[in-house]
Design a protein around this motif. Sequence first.
Motif, PDB file in Angstrom:
ATOM      1  N   GLN A   1     -16.428 -34.836   2.740  1.00  0.00           N
ATOM      2  CA  GLN A   1     -15.162 -34.491   4.084  1.00  0.00           C
ATOM      3  C   GLN A   1     -15.697 -34.032   5.024  1.00  0.00           C
ATOM      4  O   GLN A   1     -16.328 -32.269   5.140  1.00  0.00           O
ATOM      5  N   PRO A   2     -16.590 -34.281   5.824  1.00  0.00           N
ATOM      6  CA  PRO A   2     -17.432 -33.518   7.377  1.00  0.00           C
ATOM      7  C   PRO A   2     -17.174 -32.261   7.713  1.00  0.00           C
ATOM      8  O   PRO A   2     -15.946 -33.044   8.296  1.00  0.00           O
ATOM      9  N   ASP A   3     -17.569 -32.257   8.181  1.00  0.00           N
ATOM     10  CA  ASP A   3     -17.159 -31.200   9.252  1.00  0.00           C
ATOM     11  C   ASP A   3     -17.412 -31.399  10.864  1.00  0.00           C
ATOM     12  O   ASP A   3     -18.620 -31.050  10.705  1.00  0.00           O
ATOM     13  N   LEU A   4     -16.526 -31.690  11.307  1.00  0.00           N
ATOM     14  CA  LEU A   4     -17.280 -32.671  13.037  1.00  0.00           C
ATOM     15  C   LEU A   4     -16.879 -31.128  13.838  1.00  0.00           C
ATOM     16  O   LEU A   4     -17.592 -31.409  14.822  1.00  0.00           O
ATOM     17  N   LEU A   5     -16.853 -30.288  13.514  1.00  0.00           N
ATOM     18  CA  LEU A   5     -17.029 -28.702  14.588  1.00  0.00           C
ATOM     19  C   LEU A   5     -18.003 -27.944  14.071  1.00  0.00           C
ATOM     20  O   LEU A   5     -18.240 -26.969  14.978  1.00  0.00           O
ATOM     21  N   ASP A   6     -18.955 -28.119  13.718  1.00  0.00           N
ATOM     22  CA  ASP A   6     -20.479 -27.711  13.587  1.00  0.00           C
ATOM     23  C   ASP A   6     -21.918 -28.539  13.400  1.00  0.00           C
ATOM     24  O   ASP A   6     -21.472 -29.709  13.232  1.00  0.00           O
ATOM     25  N   GLY A   7     -22.045 -28.144  14.506  1.00  0.00           N
ATOM     26  CA  GLY A   7     -23.804 -28.902  14.001  1.00  0.00           C
ATOM     27  C   GLY A   7     -23.797 -29.873  14.951  1.00  0.00           C
ATOM     28  O   GLY A   7     -22.765 -29.919  15.939  1.00  0.00           O
TER      29      GLY A   7
ATOM     30  N   THR B   1     -11.474 -25.880  25.006  1.00  0.00           N
ATOM     31  CA  THR B   1     -10.747 -25.532  24.599  1.00  0.00           C
ATOM     32  C   THR B   1     -10.769 -25.898  22.850  1.00  0.00           C
ATOM     33  O   THR B   1     -10.129 -24.935  21.944  1.00  0.00           O
ATOM     34  N   LEU B   2     -11.766 -26.412  22.239  1.00  0.00           N
ATOM     35  CA  LEU B   2     -12.314 -26.614  20.675  1.00  0.00           C
ATOM     36  C   LEU B   2     -13.059 -24.992  20.437  1.00  0.00           C
ATOM     37  O   LEU B   2     -13.349 -24.741  19.444  1.00  0.00           O
ATOM     38  N   LYS B   3     -13.600 -23.518  21.202  1.00  0.00           N
ATOM     39  CA  LYS B   3     -13.739 -22.962  21.088  1.00  0.00           C
ATOM     40  C   LYS B   3     -13.331 -21.749  20.100  1.00  0.00           C
ATOM     41  O   LYS B   3     -13.866 -21.493  19.553  1.00  0.00           O
ATOM     42  N   PRO B   4     -12.141 -21.968  20.729  1.00  0.00           N
ATOM     43  CA  PRO B   4     -11.037 -21.123  19.126  1.00  0.00           C
ATOM     44  C   PRO B   4     -11.716 -21.416  17.785  1.00  0.00           C
ATOM     45  O   PRO B   4     -10.899 -20.339  16.908  1.00  0.00           O
ATOM     46  N   LEU B   5     -11.516 -22.715  17.563  1.00  0.00           N
ATOM     47  CA  LEU B   5     -11.486 -23.509  16.630  1.00  0.00           C
ATOM     48  C   LEU B   5     -12.649 -23.267  16.042  1.00  0.00           C
ATOM     49  O   LEU B   5     -12.339 -23.544  14.753  1.00  0.00           O
ATOM     50  N   THR B   6     -13.861 -22.933  16.417  1.00  0.00           N
ATOM     51  CA  THR B   6     -15.230 -23.271  15.879  1.00  0.00           C
ATOM     52  C   THR B   6     -16.755 -22.071  16.320  1.00  0.00           C
ATOM     53  O   THR B   6     -15.871 -21.842  17.023  1.00  0.00           O
ATOM     54  N   ASN B   7     -17.278 -21.946  15.638  1.00  0.00           N
ATOM     55  CA  ASN B   7     -17.747 -20.795  16.241  1.00  0.00           C
ATOM     56  C   ASN B   7     -19.958 -21.065  16.225  1.00  0.00           C
ATOM     57  O   ASN B   7     -20.190 -20.874  17.047  1.00  0.00           O
ATOM     58  N   SER B   8     -19.276 -23.111  16.348  1.00  0.00           N
ATOM     59  CA  SER B   8     -20.554 -23.506  17.130  1.00  0.00           C
ATOM     60  C   SER B   8     -20.347 -23.895  18.802  1.00  0.00           C
ATOM     61  O   SER B   8     -21.322 -24.185  18.649  1.00  0.00           O
ATOM     62  N   VAL B   9     -19.006 -23.658  19.174  1.00  0.00           N
ATOM     63  CA  VAL B   9     -19.251 -23.643  20.517  1.00  0.00           C
ATOM     64  C   VAL B   9     -19.042 -22.386  21.428  1.00  0.00           C
ATOM     65  O   VAL B   9     -18.340 -21.180  21.279  1.00  0.00           O
ATOM     66  N   SER B  10     -20.733 -21.900  21.906  1.00  0.00           N
ATOM     67  CA  SER B  10     -20.418 -20.558  22.619  1.00  0.00           C
ATOM     68  C   SER B  10     -19.947 -20.733  23.771  1.00  0.00           C
ATOM     69  O   SER B  10     -19.589 -21.263  24.386  1.00  0.00           O
TER      70      SER B  10
END
Length: 325
Positions: free
Chosen positions: A175-181, A262-271
């Motif tokens: 299960q890859p994390d598509l919101l990271d890296g 929009t995706l910023k609150p869902l992940t810490n990868s988006v600054s």
Amino acid sequence: MKSTARRQSYGVKGAPYAHPSPTTTLKRARSAPYFFLLPATILFALFFALPIGYAIWLSFRKVKVSGLGLGAGARKEVWAGLENYTDALTDSELMHGALRVLGYGCIVVPVMIGLALLFALMLDSEKVRLAPFTRLAIFLPYAIPGVVAALLWGFLYLPDVSPFYFVLDKLGLPQPDLLDGGPLYLALSNIAVWGGTGFNMIVIYTSLQAIPAEVYEAAKLDGATPSQIALRIKIPMVAPSLVLTFFFSIIATLQMFNEPTTLKPLTNSVSTTWSPLMKVYRDAFGEGDIYGAAAQAVIIAFATLLLSFGFLRAANRRQKQEAAR
């Protein structure tokens, strides 16, 4: 006398009606187009030219603080020259954001244009079934606002709520994390491709429909197969539409803002500075530096115009060379 009187037209006070001279009629005819263009010109000046001019004016200003910055007159707006532009061009965050958008564009633009061309060729085929429904289904994602599309895909990317992760878990698959890296680029690109392919497909499909049927009939008489017709006739004849869609895709890529925001609150990868426009928004409304943000916005706009016109000029030059052959 009676016939002469009947020929005369009288105004309100009984004076003969004076017909306009040919010169007056010609002047009115020449000014009529400008009269109809006046509302559009006013709207263009108020909501396009004026904001751009104000942004350029702000980019050459800055706030000078005297003493502790307290009291009346302690903070003054003064002329800054090219200081804001120098700071923007040497800002590492802005440059890193531009590189991220460049990598994002290298994925989105070719995939989206390629899929749009493929779908348009498939819909233009004689053997296609349910063409109206298929065309609407492909175009429908474009009608969904970008923020809504980003939210929909964002929740599909979250492992806790995504049905895809549930299926992968039941099948015992990774299960890859598509919101990271690195996968984040693929996740953002998927949203753009899903939403923009339909519009580009309609543009290319419309050009295909404008090709005369006699061209296809002549190719069939010469023994050309459907794949040869597509590669040697259809694609070269819709080249202007491909250039147009590529041009629009470049502009949309450089203006990337909705999806990562929009995706910023869902992940810490988006600054807050993931893309150049996100940095402009943060500096202007988060840190209150509207002067530096204005300079960054002007630089981004200039870079967009430079790349766009450069691409159009290169495409026009290539078309002229091919026509000369």
